[in-house]
Design an enzyme around this catalytic site. Sequence first.
Site, PDB file in Angstrom:
ATOM      1  N   CYS A   1     -13.759  30.592 -51.877  1.00  0.00           N
ATOM      2  CA  CYS A   1     -12.960  29.485 -52.375  1.00  0.00           C
ATOM      3  C   CYS A   1     -13.927  28.478 -52.998  1.00  0.00           C
ATOM      4  CB  CYS A   1     -12.176  28.833 -51.241  1.00  0.00           C
ATOM      5  SG  CYS A   1     -11.309  27.325 -51.752  1.00  0.00           S
TER       6      CYS A   1
ATOM      7  N   ASP B   1     -12.528  34.584 -49.397  1.00  0.00           N
ATOM      8  CA  ASP B   1     -11.223  35.084 -49.819  1.00  0.00           C
ATOM      9  C   ASP B   1     -11.342  36.600 -49.943  1.00  0.00           C
ATOM     10  OD1 ASP B   1      -9.741  32.676 -50.095  1.00  0.00           O
ATOM     11  OD2 ASP B   1     -10.762  32.262 -51.979  1.00  0.00           O
TER      12      ASP B   1
END
Length: 152
Positions: free
Chosen positions: A50, A57
């Site tokens: 992120c 992620d």
Amino acid sequence: MTDTSGLTLLGRPAGLPESPDTAVLERVPNPHPGYRYLVRFAAPEFTSLCPLTGQPDFAHLVIDYVPQDWLVESKSLKLYLSAFRNHGAFHEACTVAIARRLVEVLSPAWLRIGGYWYPRGGIPIDVFYQTGPAPEGVWVPEQGVQPYRGRG
């Protein structure tokens, strides 16, 4: 026999690229030019960061393309995708950047990517991109990634 003389990664030790921008994405000649067929790569353990929180992620990527003159060399694709591991970008930016880079390198007849991102904050984000309608006469199977259902 496919000419691999220009390849710099295949068959040699190669470290993880510092970033997607510096990653080398290599190609080999299509052994079946003039034939329409689909090539699929699945990366079920794709990771990036992120850009705001630095938290990881995770996504399941499915890349489909119909080659013209070139095929992507798979080791270089693996290293390119791995370069996102320490790269901060939103889901949409990662998914579309991968597609655009492949189009730039390969000039395929057609390409699509499905980015099936695992939820953070309770909301899964799926990102889809394709260069246009699938070519007629090419078998394009469903990508086969089920929608996120949680524990439910």
